[in-house]
Design an enzyme around this catalytic site. Sequence first.
Site, PDB file in Angstrom:
ATOM      1  N   GLU A   1     -11.303   5.356 -25.032  1.00 44.00           N
ATOM      2  CA  GLU A   1     -10.619   6.471 -24.357  1.00 44.00           C
ATOM      3  C   GLU A   1     -11.692   7.257 -23.635  1.00 44.00           C
ATOM      4  OE1 GLU A   1      -7.417   6.877 -24.305  1.00 44.00           O
ATOM      5  OE2 GLU A   1      -6.986   5.305 -25.754  1.00 44.00           O
TER       6      GLU A   1
ATOM      7  N   GLU B   1      -3.927   4.419 -27.701  1.00 40.99           N
ATOM      8  CA  GLU B   1      -3.814   4.966 -29.054  1.00 40.99           C
ATOM      9  C   GLU B   1      -2.388   5.473 -29.241  1.00 40.99           C
ATOM     10  OE1 GLU B   1      -7.196   7.828 -28.845  1.00 40.99           O
ATOM     11  OE2 GLU B   1      -8.131   6.489 -30.305  1.00 40.99           O
TER      12      GLU B   1
ATOM     13  N   ASN C   1     -14.946  17.898 -27.707  1.00 37.00           N
ATOM     14  CA  ASN C   1     -14.052  18.877 -27.068  1.00 37.00           C
ATOM     15  C   ASN C   1     -12.888  19.300 -27.958  1.00 37.00           C
ATOM     16  OD1 ASN C   1     -13.051  16.254 -26.711  1.00 37.00           O
ATOM     17  ND2 ASN C   1     -11.799  16.896 -24.981  1.00 37.00           N
TER      18      ASN C   1
ATOM     19  N   CYS D   1      -9.755  16.211 -21.778  1.00 37.72           N
ATOM     20  CA  CYS D   1      -9.772  15.043 -20.886  1.00 37.72           C
ATOM     21  C   CYS D   1      -8.510  15.007 -20.017  1.00 37.72           C
ATOM     22  CB  CYS D   1      -9.911  13.775 -21.698  1.00 37.72           C
ATOM     23  SG  CYS D   1      -8.685  13.657 -23.000  1.00 37.72           S
TER      24      CYS D   1
HETATM   25  P1  NDP Z   1     -20.094  11.230 -25.010  1.00 43.22           P
HETATM   26  O1  NDP Z   1     -19.739   9.912 -24.447  1.00 43.22           O
HETATM   27  O2  NDP Z   1     -21.419  11.800 -24.691  1.00 43.22           O
HETATM   28  O3  NDP Z   1     -20.026  11.172 -26.602  1.00 43.22           O
HETATM   29  C1  NDP Z   1     -18.895  10.779 -27.334  1.00 43.22           C
HETATM   30  C2  NDP Z   1     -19.341  10.307 -28.703  1.00 43.22           C
HETATM   31  O4  NDP Z   1     -20.115   9.117 -28.561  1.00 43.22           O
HETATM   32  C3  NDP Z   1     -20.228  11.301 -29.431  1.00 43.22           C
HETATM   33  O5  NDP Z   1     -19.974  11.228 -30.818  1.00 43.22           O
HETATM   34  C4  NDP Z   1     -21.600  10.780 -29.092  1.00 43.22           C
HETATM   35  O6  NDP Z   1     -22.573  11.210 -29.986  1.00 43.22           O
HETATM   36  C5  NDP Z   1     -21.373   9.282 -29.168  1.00 43.22           C
HETATM   37  N1  NDP Z   1     -22.363   8.472 -28.481  1.00 43.22           N
HETATM   38  C6  NDP Z   1     -23.219   8.832 -27.480  1.00 43.22           C
HETATM   39  N2  NDP Z   1     -24.002   7.782 -27.128  1.00 43.22           N
HETATM   40  C7  NDP Z   1     -23.622   6.731 -27.909  1.00 43.22           C
HETATM   41  C8  NDP Z   1     -24.048   5.369 -28.017  1.00 43.22           C
HETATM   42  N3  NDP Z   1     -25.031   4.875 -27.267  1.00 43.22           N
HETATM   43  N4  NDP Z   1     -23.438   4.565 -28.911  1.00 43.22           N
HETATM   44  C9  NDP Z   1     -22.432   5.045 -29.669  1.00 43.22           C
HETATM   45  N5  NDP Z   1     -22.009   6.328 -29.640  1.00 43.22           N
HETATM   46  C10 NDP Z   1     -22.576   7.161 -28.764  1.00 43.22           C
HETATM   47  O7  NDP Z   1     -18.929  12.219 -24.627  1.00 43.22           O
HETATM   48  P2  NDP Z   1     -18.842  13.773 -24.925  1.00 43.22           P
HETATM   49  O8  NDP Z   1     -19.025  14.033 -26.387  1.00 43.22           O
HETATM   50  O9  NDP Z   1     -19.712  14.466 -23.946  1.00 43.22           O
HETATM   51  O10 NDP Z   1     -17.299  14.058 -24.611  1.00 43.22           O
HETATM   52  C11 NDP Z   1     -16.819  14.343 -23.357  1.00 43.22           C
HETATM   53  C12 NDP Z   1     -16.203  13.117 -22.725  1.00 43.22           C
HETATM   54  O11 NDP Z   1     -15.164  12.621 -23.524  1.00 43.22           O
HETATM   55  C13 NDP Z   1     -15.569  13.412 -21.383  1.00 43.22           C
HETATM   56  O12 NDP Z   1     -15.923  12.412 -20.463  1.00 43.22           O
HETATM   57  C14 NDP Z   1     -14.089  13.344 -21.662  1.00 43.22           C
HETATM   58  O13 NDP Z   1     -13.300  13.005 -20.565  1.00 43.22           O
HETATM   59  C15 NDP Z   1     -14.036  12.305 -22.716  1.00 43.22           C
HETATM   60  N6  NDP Z   1     -12.789  12.416 -23.470  1.00 43.22           N
HETATM   61  C16 NDP Z   1     -11.823  11.464 -23.297  1.00 43.22           C
HETATM   62  C17 NDP Z   1     -10.605  11.567 -23.946  1.00 43.22           C
HETATM   63  C18 NDP Z   1      -9.557  10.528 -23.797  1.00 43.22           C
HETATM   64  O14 NDP Z   1      -8.650  10.513 -24.606  1.00 43.22           O
HETATM   65  N7  NDP Z   1      -9.615   9.660 -22.816  1.00 43.22           N
HETATM   66  C19 NDP Z   1     -10.320  12.725 -24.813  1.00 43.22           C
HETATM   67  C20 NDP Z   1     -11.403  13.651 -24.923  1.00 43.22           C
HETATM   68  C21 NDP Z   1     -12.593  13.497 -24.272  1.00 43.22           C
HETATM   69  P3  NDP Z   1     -23.449  12.531 -29.679  1.00 43.22           P
HETATM   70  O15 NDP Z   1     -22.529  13.619 -29.319  1.00 43.22           O
HETATM   71  O16 NDP Z   1     -24.099  12.749 -30.968  1.00 43.22           O
HETATM   72  O17 NDP Z   1     -24.372  12.148 -28.582  1.00 43.22           O
END
Ligand code: NDP
Length: 479
Positions: A248, A460, A150, A282
């Site tokens: 996070e 963080e 995002n 988020c």
């Molecule tokens: P995901 O959890 O799908 O993915 C996040 C990252 O983790 C990506 O790089 C993804 O790779 C990777 N990933 C996926 N599966 C695995 C696994 N089994 N092991 C290790 N890494 C893995 O989230 P999104 O990318 O869809 O992001 C949106 C989410 O992030 C929302 O829920 C949002 O709320 C949250 N978010 C939270 C924030 C915070 O500060 N709390 C800030 C911003 C977002 P790939 O994309 O290649 O699958």
Amino acid sequence: MEKLLNFIDGTYREPVNQQYLDNYEPATGKIYSLIPDSDEKDVALAVEAAEKAFPVWSKMPIEERSAILVRVSEGIQKRMDEFVAAESRDNGKPVSLASHVDIPRAVSNFHFFATAILHFASESHVMEGEGFNYTTRKAIGIVGCISPWNLPLYLFSWKIAPALAAGNCVIAKPSEVTPYTAYLLGKVCEEAGMPAGVLNIIHGLGASVGDAIVKHPKIKAISFTGGTKTGEYIARTAAPMFKKLSLELGGKNPNIIFDDCDFNVMLSTTMRSSFANQGQICLCGSRIFIQRGIYDKFKDAFVERVKDLTVSFPTDPKAKMGALVSLPHLEKVMSYIELAKEEGGTVLTGGGRIFPEGHENGYYLQPTVIEGLKYDCRTNQEEIFGPVVTLTPFDTEEEVLEMANSTQYGLSATIWTNDLKRAHRVADEVHAGIVWINAWLVRDLRTPFGGVKSSGVGREGGWEALRFFTEAKNIFVKY
Ligand code: NDP
């Protein structure tokens, strides 16, 4: 077609298996580059490189390490236009947003931690007549940083910068959906004179590269930002290996509006907190609670403003909202609009796709406002992560707190009121790691950032990040 490469041991490399994934442009729905579909073999190579680099990087005089990271910050600044164009094209966000928020913040993240480390101190405790304790804080070793799509470079650098500043070597994976600015970052690190192997960037799927990072025994800490489900899986996998974890995760943030607020400031800010980055932040306030006395006034004014919001392709200077990040994500968000209708909600505006001329296959969605839902229905409990907000009236402070605190999440909250005592009371009671009173998304990089409940573990930002990326050792000396 352009092929992106991994950045391992200071050089750009093809993935060992020579496999690539398609990278889609959300604005057009077309494939515009290829990304390494890396796996555990690439992670293993990166760990070897990081192991070699660690003694050099962690023992480098702190001023030198800091200077290299300052040069990384300056390098991104120098290539601002290139980074902005790449981020906007990869993610679908308006160029204006990438140029005002995403890339400047990546510049600040590196600069902030490059200089913060110069002031990072550990503690000492004197035991009168007996001796004293001093605590050292050393780099952990090799750490893994995994980030979402995002705010791609913004969140990638938010992890990498403190990890590197503290003296760790990093194996990092950006989201495969938005790899481009992470790819460019390798070039900047080379130009800044960062030793080979200190930062390794591997592209590919979470299920392969991400998983390999989480499972690699030599990677001692994982800093992850992403969905709650993924975070849960990572916690389950990494915990038995006793890795340090910073998670996070998702949010379903309440925006609580009392009838004594400054209406106009609240209205403009609520437009941003609802729809900035297509609602894919988020910290967006997706559940808007409005005190009954101003419910109708707010609804009318808000819906009118939302109808005027220009959704267009990212390079259109008029665009206030761009495309959603991917087709599966667009479909997920739209399925929640359908669910809201099934749950008895009324769509006040929006609800459908948009097809801007020349960009008909892009992933555009109208900003959507829904009312008439119960606070505990699925639409109001589950994270949608798109330009969809719900309006719910309330009468009392107690009632709104009960509704606000009813979800599994606890990332952030926004409170609008001019009653100082009430503002503090509600801020104290709301389940959130971050609260804004009469503001939204004002960020000071020194403050702790993170959520409670299913929104995450750890914090963080500022000293919290530097503490996470170091291991404390206490040493006692007898007088
Ligand atoms: P995901 O959890 O799908 O993915 C996040 C990252 O983790 C990506 O790089 C993804 O790779 C990777 N990933 C996926 N599966 C695995 C696994 N089994 N092991 C290790 N890494 C893995 O989230 P999104 O990318 O869809 O992001 C949106 C989410 O992030 C929302 O829920 C949002 O709320 C949250 N978010 C939270 C924030 C915070 O500060 N709390 C800030 C911003 C977002 P790939 O994309 O290649 O699958």
